[in-house]
Design a protein around this motif. Structure first.
Motif, PDB file in Angstrom:
ATOM      1  N   PRO A  41      12.456 -36.776  12.436  1.00  0.00           N
ATOM      2  CA  PRO A  41      13.912 -36.662  12.661  1.00  0.00           C
ATOM      3  C   PRO A  41      14.523 -35.417  12.027  1.00  0.00           C
ATOM      4  N   ALA A  42      14.023 -35.033  10.850  1.00  0.00           N
ATOM      5  CA  ALA A  42      14.522 -33.809  10.216  1.00  0.00           C
ATOM      6  C   ALA A  42      14.119 -32.591  11.031  1.00  0.00           C
ATOM      7  N   LEU A  43      12.902 -32.612  11.596  1.00  0.00           N
ATOM      8  CA  LEU A  43      12.468 -31.506  12.464  1.00  0.00           C
ATOM      9  C   LEU A  43      13.334 -31.438  13.727  1.00  0.00           C
ATOM     10  N   ILE A  44      13.671 -32.615  14.252  1.00  0.00           N
ATOM     11  CA  ILE A  44      14.537 -32.650  15.432  1.00  0.00           C
ATOM     12  C   ILE A  44      15.914 -32.091  15.091  1.00  0.00           C
ATOM     13  N   ALA A  45      16.439 -32.491  13.925  1.00  0.00           N
ATOM     14  CA  ALA A  45      17.743 -31.970  13.500  1.00  0.00           C
ATOM     15  C   ALA A  45      17.697 -30.454  13.359  1.00  0.00           C
ATOM     16  N   TRP A  46      16.613 -29.966  12.760  1.00  0.00           N
ATOM     17  CA  TRP A  46      16.451 -28.511  12.634  1.00  0.00           C
ATOM     18  C   TRP A  46      16.404 -27.848  14.009  1.00  0.00           C
ATOM     19  N   GLY A  47      15.671 -28.483  14.950  1.00  0.00           N
ATOM     20  CA  GLY A  47      15.597 -27.918  16.299  1.00  0.00           C
ATOM     21  C   GLY A  47      16.945 -27.903  16.989  1.00  0.00           C
ATOM     22  N   ILE A  48      17.745 -28.961  16.777  1.00  0.00           N
ATOM     23  CA  ILE A  48      19.071 -29.009  17.403  1.00  0.00           C
ATOM     24  C   ILE A  48      19.979 -27.932  16.823  1.00  0.00           C
ATOM     25  N   ILE A  49      19.963 -27.786  15.484  1.00  0.00           N
ATOM     26  CA  ILE A  49      20.773 -26.740  14.859  1.00  0.00           C
ATOM     27  C   ILE A  49      20.377 -25.371  15.387  1.00  0.00           C
ATOM     28  N   THR A  50      19.070 -25.148  15.492  1.00  0.00           N
ATOM     29  CA  THR A  50      18.589 -23.866  16.014  1.00  0.00           C
ATOM     30  C   THR A  50      19.067 -23.642  17.441  1.00  0.00           C
ATOM     31  N   ALA A  51      18.970 -24.687  18.276  1.00  0.00           N
ATOM     32  CA  ALA A  51      19.387 -24.563  19.677  1.00  0.00           C
ATOM     33  C   ALA A  51      20.884 -24.275  19.772  1.00  0.00           C
ATOM     34  N   VAL A  52      21.688 -24.979  18.982  1.00  0.00           N
ATOM     35  CA  VAL A  52      23.140 -24.787  19.032  1.00  0.00           C
ATOM     36  C   VAL A  52      23.506 -23.368  18.627  1.00  0.00           C
ATOM     37  N   VAL A  53      22.959 -22.896  17.509  1.00  0.00           N
ATOM     38  CA  VAL A  53      23.287 -21.551  17.015  1.00  0.00           C
ATOM     39  C   VAL A  53      22.831 -20.487  17.997  1.00  0.00           C
ATOM     40  N   VAL A  54      21.581 -20.631  18.489  1.00  0.00           N
ATOM     41  CA  VAL A  54      21.045 -19.628  19.414  1.00  0.00           C
ATOM     42  C   VAL A  54      21.858 -19.581  20.696  1.00  0.00           C
ATOM     43  N   ASN A  55      22.208 -20.725  21.251  1.00  0.00           N
ATOM     44  CA  ASN A  55      22.965 -20.756  22.504  1.00  0.00           C
ATOM     45  C   ASN A  55      24.372 -20.182  22.320  1.00  0.00           C
ATOM     46  N   ILE A  56      25.011 -20.509  21.205  1.00  0.00           N
ATOM     47  CA  ILE A  56      26.350 -19.961  20.966  1.00  0.00           C
ATOM     48  C   ILE A  56      26.281 -18.446  20.825  1.00  0.00           C
ATOM     49  N   GLU A  71      22.807 -20.233   8.737  1.00  0.00           N
ATOM     50  CA  GLU A  71      22.225 -20.007   7.419  1.00  0.00           C
ATOM     51  C   GLU A  71      21.359 -21.180   6.954  1.00  0.00           C
ATOM     52  N   THR A  72      21.541 -22.338   7.596  1.00  0.00           N
ATOM     53  CA  THR A  72      20.734 -23.505   7.202  1.00  0.00           C
ATOM     54  C   THR A  72      19.349 -23.504   7.838  1.00  0.00           C
ATOM     55  N   ILE A  73      19.166 -22.725   8.891  1.00  0.00           N
ATOM     56  CA  ILE A  73      17.919 -22.790   9.666  1.00  0.00           C
ATOM     57  C   ILE A  73      16.713 -22.402   8.824  1.00  0.00           C
ATOM     58  N   GLY A  74      16.803 -21.250   8.163  1.00  0.00           N
ATOM     59  CA  GLY A  74      15.680 -20.770   7.363  1.00  0.00           C
ATOM     60  C   GLY A  74      15.333 -21.685   6.201  1.00  0.00           C
ATOM     61  N   PRO A  75      16.294 -22.040   5.333  1.00  0.00           N
ATOM     62  CA  PRO A  75      15.967 -22.925   4.204  1.00  0.00           C
ATOM     63  C   PRO A  75      15.429 -24.293   4.639  1.00  0.00           C
ATOM     64  N   MET A  76      15.955 -24.829   5.741  1.00  0.00           N
ATOM     65  CA  MET A  76      15.476 -26.138   6.176  1.00  0.00           C
ATOM     66  C   MET A  76      13.995 -26.104   6.526  1.00  0.00           C
ATOM     67  N   ILE A  77      13.601 -25.125   7.339  1.00  0.00           N
ATOM     68  CA  ILE A  77      12.223 -25.076   7.790  1.00  0.00           C
ATOM     69  C   ILE A  77      11.281 -24.631   6.684  1.00  0.00           C
ATOM     70  N   HIS A  78      11.800 -23.791   5.772  1.00  0.00           N
ATOM     71  CA  HIS A  78      10.922 -23.204   4.755  1.00  0.00           C
ATOM     72  C   HIS A  78      10.784 -24.101   3.517  1.00  0.00           C
ATOM     73  N   TYR A  79      11.873 -24.762   3.151  1.00  0.00           N
ATOM     74  CA  TYR A  79      11.847 -25.559   1.925  1.00  0.00           C
ATOM     75  C   TYR A  79      11.992 -27.063   2.183  1.00  0.00           C
ATOM     76  N   LEU A  80      13.070 -27.443   2.905  1.00  0.00           N
ATOM     77  CA  LEU A  80      13.384 -28.861   3.043  1.00  0.00           C
ATOM     78  C   LEU A  80      12.266 -29.642   3.717  1.00  0.00           C
ATOM     79  N   LEU A  81      11.815 -29.174   4.865  1.00  0.00           N
ATOM     80  CA  LEU A  81      10.843 -29.952   5.636  1.00  0.00           C
ATOM     81  C   LEU A  81       9.502 -30.102   4.920  1.00  0.00           C
TER      82      LEU A  81
END
Length: 673
Positions: A41-56, A71-81
């Motif tokens: 679910p955290a990976l899905i959330a990260w993917g959704i944030i990435t999709a929203v930012v990229v599309n905008i 700004e949350t994309i990098g820390p989430m994938i690198h540290y949080l997950l």
């Protein structure tokens, strides 16, 4: 409801080794899955944030809120997950104490990788899968060393500082010792994937992945390699990865299930449409595994479909932003990169088409043999559960659907046979119990009767037999539902049968009356049953116990004295018990001869003996032994009523309380009215 019994034989040691290796890989894969799946679910959330930012950013350019969210994309994938994965791994080994130590150790490993590689640092998923469980395991072992040796009042101090010191130590180990080899491993694996992609060989991975899925060996590959590599790739400039689709593509399984829907036979064909829906929309891929295991040649179909899907994605340079878990078409659509929808959709369609075409050829080539042979689908489901190593609710539902095949195909259950070896004792009582249950449920158009297995006519919708006789009954009634029970008196499967009849549309307002005709079509009168079949002189009470053979001998002696059987009938009763026990439940046994002993029977009669000390009846405790001899149908009506009596535990207690043969006869006689 259907029971399949196998007799495993000891295999040579050399044959056991591959199984042990498979089980080891399964356990390893299951452990990895246990760490990664809760974090999806955290990976899905990260993917959704990435999709929203990229599309905008793609459609509207720079926009402060979107840039800030980015700004949350990098820390989430690198540290949080990675830290979440390590926390889950630590929890699995040593609960929260292990989770805390594992998280700190993983953070040290991430920092060590970044120190070595700078901005090119990898995302430490594999490091988290190692350091989380490893640190928790070390913590667990250390705690065991001084357990019970700490002075009272110092426990909290020791616990806190020991965990903190170990967390520091493991972080240092991760920073200096683990980060370098993981960086090297990820580089090697990444180069191998790039080589496969550049040389057009990536589709060949389906030769490994598709069979591994069917045998539940895919978790180690998917969660141990594909997810970390895919996540690193998706976090880069590409913003997507084809690796997420190597295992998750539902197309190959869908093609096989569609082929069974059109060209299959028996239970496999009937259950395939529902399985296809669960697989494609629900994302539960394991429901198609039994269909492949039933016909191992279908591995060619899923491999062909898999390679087609990977090739299509390579041609269109398609990929997902994050893992699609479960492998549902819905999850895949949500995680598809904005420039990859065409490729991903075509990869699913083409892989399903190729898998369908290959499976159709295989099924058509063997269709005649499949129609003539016994349905192997239930055995395939059992084989799939054995491969998984544990029960599965999804596979159990599939098995239940297979058991219900005739009801689904015919639309109604109108004829039910209770079948035993001779068809005159236990089956008659079981039929009576079920008729009563059906009547209580308001079902009035079902013909329920008893027969010997040899006399089964082949027109049943459902056949109920004791477990040891089911395999003998199947060839006689190949199109029927077969329900196996432990005993005929109080089997819990009866309630399932009632529900099955209800759902098959039998409770019609204008239906015919419930039929209670005994085998042979005749109907005995209550008077005949009372005056000729059971009389007071055939009832005895003993205060002590008896062996099973003594009880058989006494039942036979009473029936011989009544002129109902010859002396040879005793051996026939023994032969019957050797085949299948006549224990009915509720402390009742009803010994009678085999079907071959009809020549030893001269008249219909029952004997009733109560043993207050009990009888060990092949491992079951019995108090009442009712010997049966039947010519035609004279004995069946009273036997059916006795079945109703013994189905009620309160009535059985009353029978046990009877103080004399006369009182016991009167209580039994009361059911004959």
């Amino acid at each position: 409801m259907t029971t399949t019994t196998t007799s495993p034989q000891s295999a040579p040691a050399a044959e056991k080794q591959p199984g042990s290796l498979r089980v080891g890989v399964q356990k390893f894969g299951s452990f990895l899955s246990g760490m990664v799946m809760p974090v999806i679910p955290a990976l899905i959330a990260w993917g959704i944030i990435t999709a929203v930012v990229v599309n905008i950013q793609e459609f509207y350019g720079d926009w402060t809120p979107a840039d800030a969210l980015g700004e949350t994309i990098g820390p989430m994938i690198h540290y949080l997950l990675p830290v979440l994965i390590s926390v889950q791994g630590g929890m699995m080994v040593y609960q929260m104490r292990g989770a805390v130590v594992g998280a700190v150790a993983t953070f040290g490993t991430i920092a060590g990788s970044d120190y070595l590689l700078g901005d090119a640092g990898i995302h430490m998923f594999i490091g988290a899968m190692i350091m989380g469980p490893l640190s928790a395991w070390v913590m667990k072992k250390l705690d065991a060393l001084w357990e019970g040796k700490i002075k009272a009042g110092f426990e909290m101090l020791v616990n806190m500082f020991s965990a903190g010191i170990l967390a520091f130590s493991m972080a240092v180990v991760g920073f200096f010792a683990l980060a370098p080899p993981i960086n090297w491993l990820m580089e090697v694996l990444g180069n191998a994937v790039r080589f496969l992609v550049d040389s057009g060989l990536l589709p060949l991975t389906s030769l490994l992945i598709e069979p591994a899925k069917v045998f539940f060996l895919n978790n180690a590959i998917n969660h141990g390699v594909l997810t970390p590599l895919g996540t690193n790739e998706a976090a880069g400039e590409a913003g997507k990865s084809i690796l997420f689709l190597l295992e998750a593509n539902p197309g190959p399984g869908l093609g096989v299930l569609l082929a069974f829907t059109i060209f299959g036979v028996g239970a496999a064909r009937a259950t395939a449409p529902g399985a296809a829906l669960i697989h494609f929309v629900g994302g539960i891929h394991e429901v198609y595994f039994p269909y492949v295991l039933m016909k191992p040649a279908l591995l060619l179909a899923v491999i062909g479909g898999g390679t087609t899907g990977v090739t299509t994605n390579m041609i269109f340079e398609a990929g997902l932003r994050a893992p699609a878990a479960p492998g549902s078409i819905i999850a895949i659509a949500i995680q598809t990169a904005s420039d990859s929808y065409l490729g991903v959709i075509l990869s699913v369609v083409f892989s399903a088409a190729v898998s369908f075409a290959i499976a159709a050829v295989i099924l058509l080539a063997s269709r005649r043999r499949d129609m003539e042979a016994d349905d192997q689908f239930s055995a395939a489901i059992a084989k799939t559960e054995a491969a998984k190593g544990k029960k599965s609710a999804h596979l159990s539902s599939l098995a239940a659907g297979a058991a219900n095949l005739p009801a689904a195909a015919a639309g109604r259950i109108s004829t039910i046979y209770f079948a035993c070896d001779a068809g005159m004792g236990s089956s008659a009582m079981g039929a009576s119990v079920l008729r009563k249950k059906l009547a209580a449920a308001g079902i009035e158009d079902v013909h329920v009767t008893n027969k010997s297995i040899a006399a089964l006519p082949g027109d049943a919708d459902l056949v109920i037999t004791q477990q040891t006789l089911t395999d003998r009954a199947r060839p006689k009634e190949p199109e029927a539902i077969h329900v196996s029970v432990d005993n005929f008196m109080n089997a819990p499967e009866y309630d399932e049968v009632v529900e099955l009849v209800k759902t098959s549309g039998q409770n019609n307002d204008d239906a015919a009356t419930l039929t209670s005709a005994p085998a042979g079509g005749g109907t005995a009168t209550a008077t005949a049953a009372k005056t000729a079949v059971l009389t007071q002189d055939r009832i005895r009470i003993h205060s002590g116990a008896a062996s099973q053979d003594q009880a058989l001998a006494e039942a036979n002696e009473i029936l011989v004295s009544a002129g109902a059987v010859t002396e040879d009938y005793l051996q026939a009763m023994r032969d019957r018990e050797a085949t299948v026990s006549t224990f009915m439940g509720n402390e009742l046994a009803i010994p009678h001869g085999t079907n071959e002993a009809k020549g030893s029977i001269r008249a219909s009669a029952l004997s009733v003996v109560r043993y207050d000390g009990g009888v060990d009846w092949s491992g079951d405790q019995v108090s009442f032994v009712i010997g049966i001899a039947g010519v035609g149908d004279e004995h069946l009506q009273i036997l059916a009523r006795i079945a109703e009596l013994f189905a009620d535990e309160a009535k059985v207690a009353e029978l046990k309380a009877a103080s004399s043969e006369q009182e016991l006869f009167d209580r039994l006689n009361a059911v004959n009215g």
